[in-house]
Design a protein around this motif. Structure first.
Motif, mmCIF file in Angstrom:
data_model
loop_
_atom_site.group_PDB
_atom_site.id
_atom_site.type_symbol
_atom_site.label_atom_id
_atom_site.label_comp_id
_atom_site.label_asym_id
_atom_site.label_seq_id
_atom_site.Cartn_x
_atom_site.Cartn_y
_atom_site.Cartn_z
ATOM 1 N N GLY A 47 -105.261 57.955 14.923
ATOM 2 C CA GLY A 47 -104.995 56.574 15.314
ATOM 3 C C GLY A 47 -103.611 56.398 15.898
ATOM 4 N N ARG A 48 -103.128 55.156 15.898
ATOM 5 C CA ARG A 48 -101.805 54.869 16.455
ATOM 6 C C ARG A 48 -101.188 53.686 15.723
ATOM 7 N NH1 ARG A 48 -104.266 53.254 22.327
ATOM 8 N NH2 ARG A 48 -105.076 51.202 21.828
ATOM 9 N N THR A 49 -99.832 53.671 15.730
ATOM 10 C CA THR A 49 -99.062 52.642 15.026
ATOM 11 C C THR A 49 -98.296 51.804 16.042
ATOM 12 O OG1 THR A 49 -98.808 54.133 13.150
ATOM 13 C CG2 THR A 49 -97.327 52.245 13.254
ATOM 14 N N ARG A 50 -98.259 50.494 15.837
ATOM 15 C CA ARG A 50 -97.547 49.611 16.767
ATOM 16 C C ARG A 50 -96.698 48.629 15.969
ATOM 17 N NH1 ARG A 50 -98.990 44.590 19.419
ATOM 18 N NH2 ARG A 50 -97.835 44.337 21.363
ATOM 19 N N LEU A 51 -95.423 48.540 16.349
ATOM 20 C CA LEU A 51 -94.503 47.569 15.752
ATOM 21 C C LEU A 51 -94.343 46.403 16.719
ATOM 22 C CD1 LEU A 51 -91.667 49.948 14.446
ATOM 23 C CD2 LEU A 51 -93.859 49.394 13.390
ATOM 24 N N SER A 52 -94.387 45.189 16.197
ATOM 25 C CA SER A 52 -94.216 44.007 17.057
ATOM 26 C C SER A 52 -93.712 42.861 16.197
ATOM 27 C CB SER A 52 -95.545 43.631 17.731
ATOM 28 O OG SER A 52 -96.504 43.274 16.751
ATOM 29 N N ASN A 53 -93.355 41.786 16.873
ATOM 30 C CA ASN A 53 -92.957 40.561 16.192
ATOM 31 C C ASN A 53 -94.052 39.522 16.371
ATOM 32 O OD1 ASN A 53 -90.423 41.346 15.132
ATOM 33 N ND2 ASN A 53 -89.493 41.107 17.147
ATOM 34 N N ALA A 54 -94.426 38.860 15.293
ATOM 35 C CA ALA A 54 -95.505 37.874 15.332
ATOM 36 C C ALA A 54 -95.081 36.670 16.157
ATOM 37 C CB ALA A 54 -95.881 37.453 13.915
ATOM 38 N N ASP A 55 -96.082 35.954 16.689
ATOM 39 C CA ASP A 55 -95.792 34.787 17.536
ATOM 40 C C ASP A 55 -94.995 33.732 16.775
ATOM 41 O OD1 ASP A 55 -97.168 36.016 19.560
ATOM 42 O OD2 ASP A 55 -99.067 34.999 19.144
ATOM 43 N N GLY A 56 -95.324 33.520 15.525
ATOM 44 C CA GLY A 56 -94.627 32.489 14.764
ATOM 45 C C GLY A 56 -93.394 32.999 14.044
ATOM 46 N N GLY A 57 -92.911 34.186 14.421
ATOM 47 C CA GLY A 57 -91.769 34.772 13.731
ATOM 48 C C GLY A 57 -92.229 35.769 12.687
ATOM 49 N N GLY A 58 -91.369 36.679 12.334
ATOM 50 C CA GLY A 58 -91.720 37.693 11.362
ATOM 51 C C GLY A 58 -92.153 38.983 12.035
ATOM 52 N N ALA A 59 -92.227 40.045 11.237
ATOM 53 C CA ALA A 59 -92.586 41.361 11.751
ATOM 54 C C ALA A 59 -94.057 41.645 11.510
ATOM 55 C CB ALA A 59 -91.726 42.430 11.079
ATOM 56 N N ARG A 60 -94.631 42.483 12.394
ATOM 57 C CA ARG A 60 -96.026 42.913 12.221
ATOM 58 C C ARG A 60 -96.108 44.407 12.492
ATOM 59 N NH1 ARG A 60 -99.471 39.687 15.661
ATOM 60 N NH2 ARG A 60 -99.814 38.339 13.851
ATOM 61 N N VAL A 61 -96.725 45.135 11.586
ATOM 62 C CA VAL A 61 -97.013 46.551 11.772
ATOM 63 C C VAL A 61 -98.526 46.693 11.838
ATOM 64 C CG1 VAL A 61 -96.763 48.889 10.870
ATOM 65 C CG2 VAL A 61 -94.942 47.208 10.500
ATOM 66 N N SER A 62 -99.024 47.221 12.943
ATOM 67 C CA SER A 62 -100.474 47.356 13.147
ATOM 68 C C SER A 62 -100.850 48.830 13.147
ATOM 69 C CB SER A 62 -100.896 46.716 14.480
ATOM 70 O OG SER A 62 -100.540 45.343 14.509
ATOM 71 N N LEU A 63 -101.825 49.167 12.334
ATOM 72 C CA LEU A 63 -102.337 50.538 12.264
ATOM 73 C C LEU A 63 -103.753 50.530 12.827
ATOM 74 C CD1 LEU A 63 -101.345 51.308 8.557
ATOM 75 C CD2 LEU A 63 -99.877 51.339 10.590
ATOM 76 N N ARG A 64 -103.952 51.234 13.945
ATOM 77 C CA ARG A 64 -105.292 51.331 14.518
ATOM 78 C C ARG A 64 -105.879 52.695 14.144
ATOM 79 N NH1 ARG A 64 -106.356 48.531 20.418
ATOM 80 N NH2 ARG A 64 -106.044 46.384 19.697
ATOM 81 N N LEU A 65 -106.974 52.655 13.401
ATOM 82 C CA LEU A 65 -107.641 53.863 12.946
ATOM 83 C C LEU A 65 -109.033 53.918 13.553
ATOM 84 C CD1 LEU A 65 -106.608 53.458 9.228
ATOM 85 C CD2 LEU A 65 -105.690 55.161 10.801
ATOM 86 N N PRO A 66 -109.525 55.117 13.879
ATOM 87 C CA PRO A 66 -110.881 55.221 14.455
ATOM 88 C C PRO A 66 -111.917 54.594 13.538
ATOM 89 C CG PRO A 66 -109.721 57.319 14.655
ATOM 90 C CD PRO A 66 -108.854 56.438 13.797
ATOM 91 N N LEU A 67 -112.771 53.762 14.127
ATOM 92 C CA LEU A 67 -113.841 53.121 13.357
ATOM 93 C C LEU A 67 -115.023 54.074 13.290
ATOM 94 C CD1 LEU A 67 -115.229 50.836 11.929
ATOM 95 C CD2 LEU A 67 -115.726 49.771 14.118
ATOM 96 N N ARG A 68 -115.259 54.598 12.110
ATOM 97 C CA ARG A 68 -116.356 55.538 11.899
ATOM 98 C C ARG A 68 -117.296 54.960 10.837
ATOM 99 N NH1 ARG A 68 -114.347 57.498 15.730
ATOM 100 N NH2 ARG A 68 -113.364 59.530 16.000
ATOM 101 N N GLN A 69 -118.584 55.009 11.134
ATOM 102 C CA GLN A 69 -119.558 54.578 10.145
ATOM 103 C C GLN A 69 -119.839 55.734 9.193
ATOM 104 O OE1 GLN A 69 -120.543 51.531 9.811
ATOM 105 N NE2 GLN A 69 -119.501 50.835 11.676
ATOM 106 N N PRO A 70 -119.963 55.470 7.901
ATOM 107 C CA PRO A 70 -120.299 56.553 6.972
ATOM 108 C C PRO A 70 -121.634 57.179 7.347
ATOM 109 C CG PRO A 70 -119.658 54.556 5.795
ATOM 110 C CD PRO A 70 -119.836 54.171 7.234
ATOM 111 N N PRO A 71 -121.813 58.453 7.061
ATOM 112 C CA PRO A 71 -123.112 59.074 7.349
ATOM 113 C C PRO A 71 -124.193 58.423 6.504
ATOM 114 C CG PRO A 71 -121.773 60.508 5.961
ATOM 115 C CD PRO A 71 -120.884 59.382 6.394
#
Length: 634
Positions: free
Chosen positions: A494-518
């Motif tokens: 996956g990938r990690t993204r640091l940003s600032n929220a629209d209303g102020g404050g910090a946001r850390v977003s972790l995008r992980l591959p969406l896998r369905q269980p077998p």
């Protein structure tokens, strides 16, 4: 051999289609063996009557009902008469005038193995010319007759050329249809663009490769088909291809968050580029796996580099702490005591730092399993709230993730708690809010984000926040928290993204591959252990509905006796049973016999038994659906 016969059959059919006369061959059972295209055209027959195997009687009935033989009072009697004549077939030649006035010469000959071949010739023009010649022969000159013969020869040549052209056109049309069908079955978008960057060919798979894009794009420019946002990433490579430079490259299709590999091949004619062939393939899963492998390889290199250094530093810190203890035992001036104590504190923090570096670079295998994100976040809140001051509220949000997904819950829990504690430190002593959200991004990613109401990231933190040892906490921070989170996400592809929220404050977003269980295991014999009869009955019904066979037990002691039965394929047990032994005791015994185990419970998330069970076995919370049960059994 089969391919050769098929080729011969196609060549034979093409040759028959070029004959100017109509032809049909029926076998001994009065079923059509073969006919050519003029046969269908001359009598205006539908496709079903020109297919091999069609009965002679069916064709004659169609012609009788259409009036081909004039008005017939009793069609069935006429049909029986024609079929009887066909069965007693004799060679013949006749000329017949059709209702349209067309005159046809019919010549039939029997075949040695049974059946017959019939040739139909349109002689309308020649009979008309003969009548004209007979009527006016006294006034026609020798030159007129010669010109008539030359014209008739030219007409025959023209008719042959037209027949060949029609056959070539039919073959080309059929080949184009086969090519289109074949390309539309491929899991890739294949297209051609002209020099104006307009699509002249497309296999209509663009929407499958780039979700959200339209598939009918012929005549559109690439910018119109893909949109300006995507086209701006592709435009330089397309320009180079139109100048003769082929290329293969990758882009991220932002509207769908998918990774696409694109190949451009110039289409040249007489040394000039007339267009570009384009091949686009969705490689999202490949890119995710590639990132995970690269991160794993990087971790191994980092482990090799740091292991020796950590060993040496640990030795140095041991010496320093030993000297500090020796200094503390001496009669030192009062102002030297704080300095000695500071040396001890610094050395101790150095040891803790080495431990974190070892965990950061050392080997760690992800163990993904079916994870209910709503329950996962509820547990994360339970663990994190104990470390939060009373003025900070912690909330969760889950969107589009109602069924379990395949993740490593232990590793992800460490990451989430790390981010929540960072958010707490950013908010400080004031009141504030922290939100943990899990969102389905276009069925491709699970985006797990932690947002706080603090001051947000500085410009420098946004740029370097995930780098090891970067911190803005001063002496209170090690700079390894976000690095460890980044490392975990990369390891999962996956990938990690640091940003600032629209209303102020910090946001850390972790995008992980969406896998369905077998899917759950193949139907097997399940040992179901549950002390409540009504619950046992409900779970048994779900298991049977999923295709499993079930044997039941109400206690661990009873289950031990049943477990000796040959053929038990899995154990599904409640954790809390009305006996001195629990489902965990049974799970350990089953594990010793190499039997798969899944546990079920209604215990709260903070119950010790629940926490202990979730560490080693899949746990499904009551009540549950068939889908969640299948995911747990998988």
């Amino acid at each position: 051999m089969t391919s050769t016969r098929s080729t011969t059959a196609r060549l034979t059919q093409a040759g028959l289609n070029l004959i100017g006369q109509a032809l049909s061959i029926y076998d001994a059972d009065l079923r059509l063996a073969v006919c050519n295209r003029p046969f269908a055209t001359m009598f205006d027959l539908p496709d079903r009557l020109t297919r091999p195997g069609t009965s002679f009687a069916e064709t004659i009935r169609y012609l009788l009902e259409r009036g081909e033989y004039g008005e017939v009072e009793d069609i069935d009697a006429m049909l029986d008469e024609r079929v009887a004549q066909a069965r007693a077939f004799e060679p013949h030649y006749l000329e017949r005038t059709r209702p349209s006035g067309q005159i046809i010469a019919v010549e039939g000959s029997p075949l040695p193995q049974g059946g017959w071949v019939t040739v139909y010739t349109d002689i309308t023009a020649s009979r008309a010319q003969e009548r004209l010649l007979r009527a006016r022969s006294e006034v026609l000159s020798e030159q007129l007759l010669e010109r008539h013969e030359a014209l008739e020869l030219a007409n025959r040549k023209l008719a042959a050329s037209n027949a060949a052209l029609r056959e070539a056109q039919a073959e080309a049309t059929e080949m184009a249809a086969r090519i289109q069908l074949t390309t539309e079955m491929l899991p890739a978008h294949i297209a051609r663009l002209d020099r104006d960057r307009r699509y002249t060919f497309s296999n209509r798979r663009l929407g499958a490769v780039m979700p959200g894009a339209q598939s009918d794009i012929l005549g559109l420019t690439m910018e119109e088909a893909l949109g300006p946002r995507t086209y701006v990433d592709i435009k330089p490579r397309l320009t180079a291809a139109l100048e003769g430079a082929p290329s293969v490259f990758e882009i991220t299709h932002e509207p769908s968050a998918r990774r696409i590999r694109i190949s451009f091949t110039p289409d040249t004619s007489e040394g000039e580029v007339t267009g570009v062939y384009a091949l686009s393939v969705d490689i999202t899963e490949e890119a995710q796996a590639r990132a995970a492998v690269a991160q794993s390889a990087g971790r191994q290199v980092a482990a090799q580099l740091t292991s020796g250094m950590a060993h040496d530093f640990a030795n140095l810190l041991t010496v320093i702490l030993g000297l500090k203890d020796r200094l503390a035992g001496l009669d030192l001036p009062s102002d030297a005591v704080p300095a000695v104590e500071a040396i001890g504190v610094a050395a101790t923090r150095g040891g803790a730092l080495i431990d974190r570096i070892a965990r950061l670079s050392g080997p760690r295998d992800l163990v993904p399993r079916a994870t209910d994100l709503a329950a996962f976040l509820a547990e994360a809140v339970l663990l994190a709230e104990a470390s939060l001051p009373g003025g900070i509220t912690l909330s969760t949000r889950v969107e589009g993730l109602d069924t379990p997904v395949l993740l490593d819950p232990e590793a992800l829990r460490d990451a989430v708690l790390n981010l929540v504690l960072n958010a707490r430190d950013a908010i400080g002593p004031e009141a504030g809010r922290i939100e943990i959200a899990a969102v389905n991004i276009r069925d491709t990613w699970v985006e797990l984000s932690v947002t706080d109401s603090g001051p947000g990231f500085s410009a420098q933190a946004l740029e370097k926040g995930v780098e090891p040892f970067f911190t803005e906490k001063g002496e209170d921070g090690t700079g390894l928290g976000l690095s460890m989170v980044y490392d975990l996400v990369k390891l999962a592809g996956g990938r990690t993204r640091l940003s600032n929220a629209d209303g102020g404050g910090a946001r850390v977003s972790l995008r992980l591959p969406l896998r369905q269980p077998p899917p759950g295991p193949a139907p097997t014999l399940v040992l179901l252990v549950e002390d409540a009869a009504h619950i046992r009955e409900a779970v048994r019904d779900r298991l049977v509905a999923a295709g499993h066979s079930v044997v039941e037990a109400a206690s661990v002691a009873e289950a031990k006796d049943v477990m000796a039965i040959d053929g038990i394929g899995m154990v599904l047990s409640d954790i809390m049973l009305k006996s001195s032994e629990t489902g965990l005791d049974l799970a350990r015994l089953a594990a010793e016999r190499d039997l798969p185990v899944a546990l079920m419970t209604s215990l709260p998330l903070d119950a010790p038994l629940y926490r202990e069970a979730a560490t080693d076995w899949p746990v499904i919370r009551k009540p549950f659906t068939l889908e969640k049960l299948a995911a747990a059994l998988a």
